[in-house]
Design a protein around this motif. Sequence first.
Motif, PDB file in Angstrom:
ATOM      1  N   GLN A 167       0.836  -1.195   0.000  1.00 17.24           N
ATOM      2  CA  GLN A 167       0.000   0.000   0.000  1.00 17.24           C
ATOM      3  C   GLN A 167       0.879   1.257   0.000  1.00 17.24           C
ATOM      4  OE1 GLN A 167      -3.712   0.644   0.185  1.00 17.24           O
ATOM      5  NE2 GLN A 167      -2.597   2.448  -0.557  1.00 17.24           N
ATOM      6  N   ALA A 168       1.946   1.239   0.800  1.00 14.91           N
ATOM      7  CA  ALA A 168       2.867   2.376   0.817  1.00 14.91           C
ATOM      8  C   ALA A 168       3.570   2.524  -0.531  1.00 14.91           C
ATOM      9  CB  ALA A 168       3.893   2.205   1.940  1.00 14.91           C
ATOM     10  N   ALA A 169       3.878   1.394  -1.182  1.00 19.24           N
ATOM     11  CA  ALA A 169       4.506   1.458  -2.505  1.00 19.24           C
ATOM     12  C   ALA A 169       3.562   2.098  -3.521  1.00 19.24           C
ATOM     13  CB  ALA A 169       4.914   0.057  -2.965  1.00 19.24           C
ATOM     14  N   LEU A 170       2.270   1.788  -3.430  1.00 19.91           N
ATOM     15  CA  LEU A 170       1.288   2.432  -4.303  1.00 19.91           C
ATOM     16  C   LEU A 170       1.224   3.929  -4.019  1.00 19.91           C
ATOM     17  CD1 LEU A 170      -1.014   2.478  -6.343  1.00 19.91           C
ATOM     18  CD2 LEU A 170      -2.564   1.700  -4.533  1.00 19.91           C
ATOM     19  N   LEU A 172       3.605   5.727  -2.805  1.00 23.11           N
ATOM     20  CA  LEU A 172       4.853   6.299  -3.308  1.00 23.11           C
ATOM     21  C   LEU A 172       4.784   6.502  -4.811  1.00 23.11           C
ATOM     22  CD1 LEU A 172       7.766   7.183  -2.790  1.00 23.11           C
ATOM     23  CD2 LEU A 172       8.456   4.780  -3.027  1.00 23.11           C
ATOM     24  N   ALA A 173       4.178   5.546  -5.507  1.00 25.98           N
ATOM     25  CA  ALA A 173       4.011   5.697  -6.952  1.00 25.98           C
ATOM     26  C   ALA A 173       3.129   6.899  -7.282  1.00 25.98           C
ATOM     27  CB  ALA A 173       3.422   4.418  -7.552  1.00 25.98           C
ATOM     28  N   ARG A 174       2.099   7.121  -6.480  1.00 23.39           N
ATOM     29  CA  ARG A 174       1.244   8.296  -6.693  1.00 23.39           C
ATOM     30  C   ARG A 174       2.028   9.588  -6.512  1.00 23.39           C
ATOM     31  NH1 ARG A 174      -3.708   5.779  -3.207  1.00 23.39           N
ATOM     32  NH2 ARG A 174      -4.887   4.821  -4.910  1.00 23.39           N
ATOM     33  N   VAL A 175       2.859   9.628  -5.470  1.00 23.46           N
ATOM     34  CA  VAL A 175       3.692  10.812  -5.250  1.00 23.46           C
ATOM     35  C   VAL A 175       4.575  11.064  -6.466  1.00 23.46           C
ATOM     36  CG1 VAL A 175       5.595  11.727  -3.868  1.00 23.46           C
ATOM     37  CG2 VAL A 175       3.687  10.577  -2.742  1.00 23.46           C
ATOM     38  N   SER A 176       5.229  10.014  -6.940  1.00 25.51           N
ATOM     39  CA  SER A 176       6.155  10.147  -8.064  1.00 25.51           C
ATOM     40  C   SER A 176       5.427  10.569  -9.335  1.00 25.51           C
ATOM     41  CB  SER A 176       6.899   8.824  -8.282  1.00 25.51           C
ATOM     42  OG  SER A 176       7.643   8.463  -7.139  1.00 25.51           O
ATOM     43  N   PRO A 295       5.670   8.116   1.946  1.00 26.35           N
ATOM     44  CA  PRO A 295       5.319   6.693   1.810  1.00 26.35           C
ATOM     45  C   PRO A 295       6.524   5.772   1.845  1.00 26.35           C
ATOM     46  CG  PRO A 295       4.152   8.033   0.184  1.00 26.35           C
ATOM     47  CD  PRO A 295       5.186   8.913   0.807  1.00 26.35           C
ATOM     48  N   ASP A 296       7.694   6.230   1.361  1.00 24.20           N
ATOM     49  CA  ASP A 296       8.847   5.329   1.368  1.00 24.20           C
ATOM     50  C   ASP A 296       9.308   5.035   2.788  1.00 24.20           C
ATOM     51  OD1 ASP A 296       9.598   7.976   1.627  1.00 24.20           O
ATOM     52  OD2 ASP A 296      11.521   7.717   0.615  1.00 24.20           O
ATOM     53  N   VAL A 297       9.129   5.985   3.709  1.00 24.76           N
ATOM     54  CA  VAL A 297       9.448   5.730   5.121  1.00 24.76           C
ATOM     55  C   VAL A 297       8.481   4.699   5.695  1.00 24.76           C
ATOM     56  CG1 VAL A 297       9.559   6.765   7.423  1.00 24.76           C
ATOM     57  CG2 VAL A 297      10.468   8.008   5.450  1.00 24.76           C
ATOM     58  N   ARG A 298       7.213   4.863   5.374  1.00 26.21           N
ATOM     59  CA  ARG A 298       6.203   3.905   5.857  1.00 26.21           C
ATOM     60  C   ARG A 298       6.435   2.521   5.242  1.00 26.21           C
ATOM     61  NH1 ARG A 298       1.155   3.969   3.659  1.00 26.21           N
ATOM     62  NH2 ARG A 298       1.551   6.099   2.998  1.00 26.21           N
ATOM     63  N   GLN A 299       6.807   2.481   3.978  1.00 26.76           N
ATOM     64  CA  GLN A 299       7.089   1.203   3.326  1.00 26.76           C
ATOM     65  C   GLN A 299       8.257   0.494   3.999  1.00 26.76           C
ATOM     66  OE1 GLN A 299       8.473   1.578  -0.700  1.00 26.76           O
ATOM     67  NE2 GLN A 299       7.983  -0.531  -1.239  1.00 26.76           N
ATOM     68  N   ALA A 300       9.320   1.231   4.288  1.00 26.18           N
ATOM     69  CA  ALA A 300      10.485   0.619   4.942  1.00 26.18           C
ATOM     70  C   ALA A 300      10.147   0.148   6.353  1.00 26.18           C
ATOM     71  CB  ALA A 300      11.641   1.625   4.976  1.00 26.18           C
ATOM     72  N   GLU A 301       9.306   0.910   7.064  1.00 25.05           N
ATOM     73  CA  GLU A 301       8.921   0.504   8.421  1.00 25.05           C
ATOM     74  C   GLU A 301       8.082  -0.765   8.396  1.00 25.05           C
ATOM     75  OE1 GLU A 301       6.403   0.008  11.812  1.00 25.05           O
ATOM     76  OE2 GLU A 301       5.670   0.760   9.884  1.00 25.05           O
ATOM     77  N   LEU A 383      17.011   8.867   6.823  1.00 28.58           N
ATOM     78  CA  LEU A 383      18.069   9.853   6.620  1.00 28.58           C
ATOM     79  C   LEU A 383      18.010  10.433   5.212  1.00 28.58           C
ATOM     80  CD1 LEU A 383      21.047   8.046   8.405  1.00 28.58           C
ATOM     81  CD2 LEU A 383      19.640   9.922   9.277  1.00 28.58           C
ATOM     82  N   ASN A 384      17.714   9.598   4.235  1.00 28.48           N
ATOM     83  CA  ASN A 384      17.637  10.078   2.856  1.00 28.48           C
ATOM     84  C   ASN A 384      16.468  11.047   2.669  1.00 28.48           C
ATOM     85  OD1 ASN A 384      18.596   9.827  -0.012  1.00 28.48           O
ATOM     86  ND2 ASN A 384      16.492   9.127  -0.295  1.00 28.48           N
ATOM     87  N   ALA A 385      15.338  10.762   3.322  1.00 31.02           N
ATOM     88  CA  ALA A 385      14.179  11.662   3.236  1.00 31.02           C
ATOM     89  C   ALA A 385      14.530  13.037   3.788  1.00 31.02           C
ATOM     90  CB  ALA A 385      13.001  11.067   3.990  1.00 31.02           C
ATOM     91  N   LEU A 386      15.231  13.053   4.934  1.00 26.04           N
ATOM     92  CA  LEU A 386      15.640  14.332   5.519  1.00 26.04           C
ATOM     93  C   LEU A 386      16.659  15.033   4.628  1.00 26.04           C
ATOM     94  CD1 LEU A 386      15.978  13.096   9.201  1.00 26.04           C
ATOM     95  CD2 LEU A 386      14.178  14.597   8.312  1.00 26.04           C
ATOM     96  N   ARG A 387      17.609  14.267   4.075  1.00 22.18           N
ATOM     97  CA  ARG A 387      18.627  14.864   3.202  1.00 22.18           C
ATOM     98  C   ARG A 387      17.994  15.457   1.950  1.00 22.18           C
ATOM     99  NH1 ARG A 387      20.677  13.685  -1.380  1.00 22.18           N
ATOM    100  NH2 ARG A 387      19.585  11.690  -1.440  1.00 22.18           N
ATOM    101  N   GLU A 388      17.101  14.710   1.311  1.00 23.01           N
ATOM    102  CA  GLU A 388      16.458  15.213   0.099  1.00 23.01           C
ATOM    103  C   GLU A 388      15.701  16.510   0.374  1.00 23.01           C
ATOM    104  OE1 GLU A 388      15.623  11.060  -2.381  1.00 23.01           O
ATOM    105  OE2 GLU A 388      13.967  12.106  -1.380  1.00 23.01           O
ATOM    106  N   THR A 389      15.005  16.559   1.491  1.00 23.33           N
ATOM    107  CA  THR A 389      14.219  17.753   1.804  1.00 23.33           C
ATOM    108  C   THR A 389      15.118  18.943   2.089  1.00 23.33           C
ATOM    109  OG1 THR A 389      12.467  16.341   2.707  1.00 23.33           O
ATOM    110  CG2 THR A 389      12.407  18.665   3.282  1.00 23.33           C
ATOM    111  N   GLU A 390      16.143  18.736   2.927  1.00 23.92           N
ATOM    112  CA  GLU A 390      17.049  19.840   3.237  1.00 23.92           C
ATOM    113  C   GLU A 390      17.769  20.322   1.971  1.00 23.92           C
ATOM    114  OE1 GLU A 390      17.104  21.475   5.817  1.00 23.92           O
ATOM    115  OE2 GLU A 390      16.795  20.288   7.631  1.00 23.92           O
TER     116      GLU A 390
END
Length: 472
Positions: A167-170, A172-176, A295-301, A383-390
Amino acid sequence: MSALRGLALAGSLLLLAACTTVGPDYRLPDEAKLNAPAAQGPFVGATSPAVSQEPVPAGWWKLYDDPVLNGLVEEALKANTDLRVAAANLARARAIAGEADDAGGFKLGASAAGMHARESGEQYLKSEQLPVENLADVGIKVSYQVDLVGRLKRAAEAAHADAEASQAALDLARVSVAAEVARAYVEACANGHELAVAQRTVDLQSRSLDVTRKLVGAGRGTAVDVTRAQAQLDLSRASLPTYQGRRRAALYRLATLTGRPPAEFPKTLEACAAPPVLKQPIPVGDGATLLKRRPDVRQAERTLAGATARIGVATAALYPNVTLGLGAGSTGLLADIGQAPANRWGLTSLITWTVPGEAERARIRQAEAGSDAALARFDGVVLNALRETETSLDTYAHDLDRNAALKAARDQAALADSQAQRLYRAGRSPYLAGLDAQRVLAGAEAALAMSDSQVATDQVNLFLALGGGWER
């Protein structure tokens, strides 16, 4: 009495199963990067006046107040092929979870068979030949697989975690997809804008060439002036095909993103000559809301939760499997089916156990290592989510500063060009000075148009890093 003892044993096993589950219960480790105070606080780059700490809206593209962009995103969210694949994967994962939920427990089976045959006399210890008879067998069987140590429960937990990751992957696809549509739209309109700027430069230099020819004809210049003006015009014209090709490529990408062949790209966008502009600061929220939203954070969790549950599945292989069964039926001559001589019933229990060896313990170690790897991946995604945003915030702020400087430079270049042209026509300045002023103005206009395009792209990249757009 033996049947009652069997039922008592079954009840004891069921009670044991209800309170025994091997393997660790899932909880997010305290040392996970998600729990770090720095990950939960405000963004370092959120001090720019171009952004605010308001929460990111679900349909962020609507902030542009552009009906064309809104329509393209909505169309893509319905028809995009990547979203169809992700939706199918989610349906498959949910079906697997449903299968896992139904594993074990009570199972009901029924059978019926008929036969016109002569049985072997010797199998009944008879020497004579048996007559040909109509034979039948009917029966029902109820079985119950006892989840003695929670193997089935852990397998169901893993399957549901996988479904939630799908569901999180879906999402994430919507975001992309939403971001890719906005980016392609920005590129199409931005290249249209740059094409319009380049065309204005060509028109300006074409008029300058005409003026130069007239002045040379009046004895106020040389043939070299005409040659230089023609060369500058040809150089400007050479840039037009580049912008036209980029705009067409963006339009083709828009068609594909919305589930259509490239030839069916939105024709109205061929005339778009200005990228969408935000009229308010970009709402970015803070680290805590970012990590809950992406969603990628939720998918990984959820992948980590599934990996943790699989430790219990592997550990359960060290214990026996218990299945209880109750069967009844009727077997014999067709005419006697249902009669007392042909009726049968039985209460069974089956315990199977493979003596644990190194292979079973190695599988547990594999599952534990898989859980450790899933935690490391989860930390990496956070960490990547925070890096991308910053990074997106910093890039956007610096590109805005550059854009402001280019606007000032363009205004000064336009003023210098106007002054140079007046001086040249009055005979108070050489032609080269006016040509240099035109070249500077053309460069400033092109640089500003490119900067406008980059700022619009930065905005989309920032929204993509913020992870909004999947909420529907």
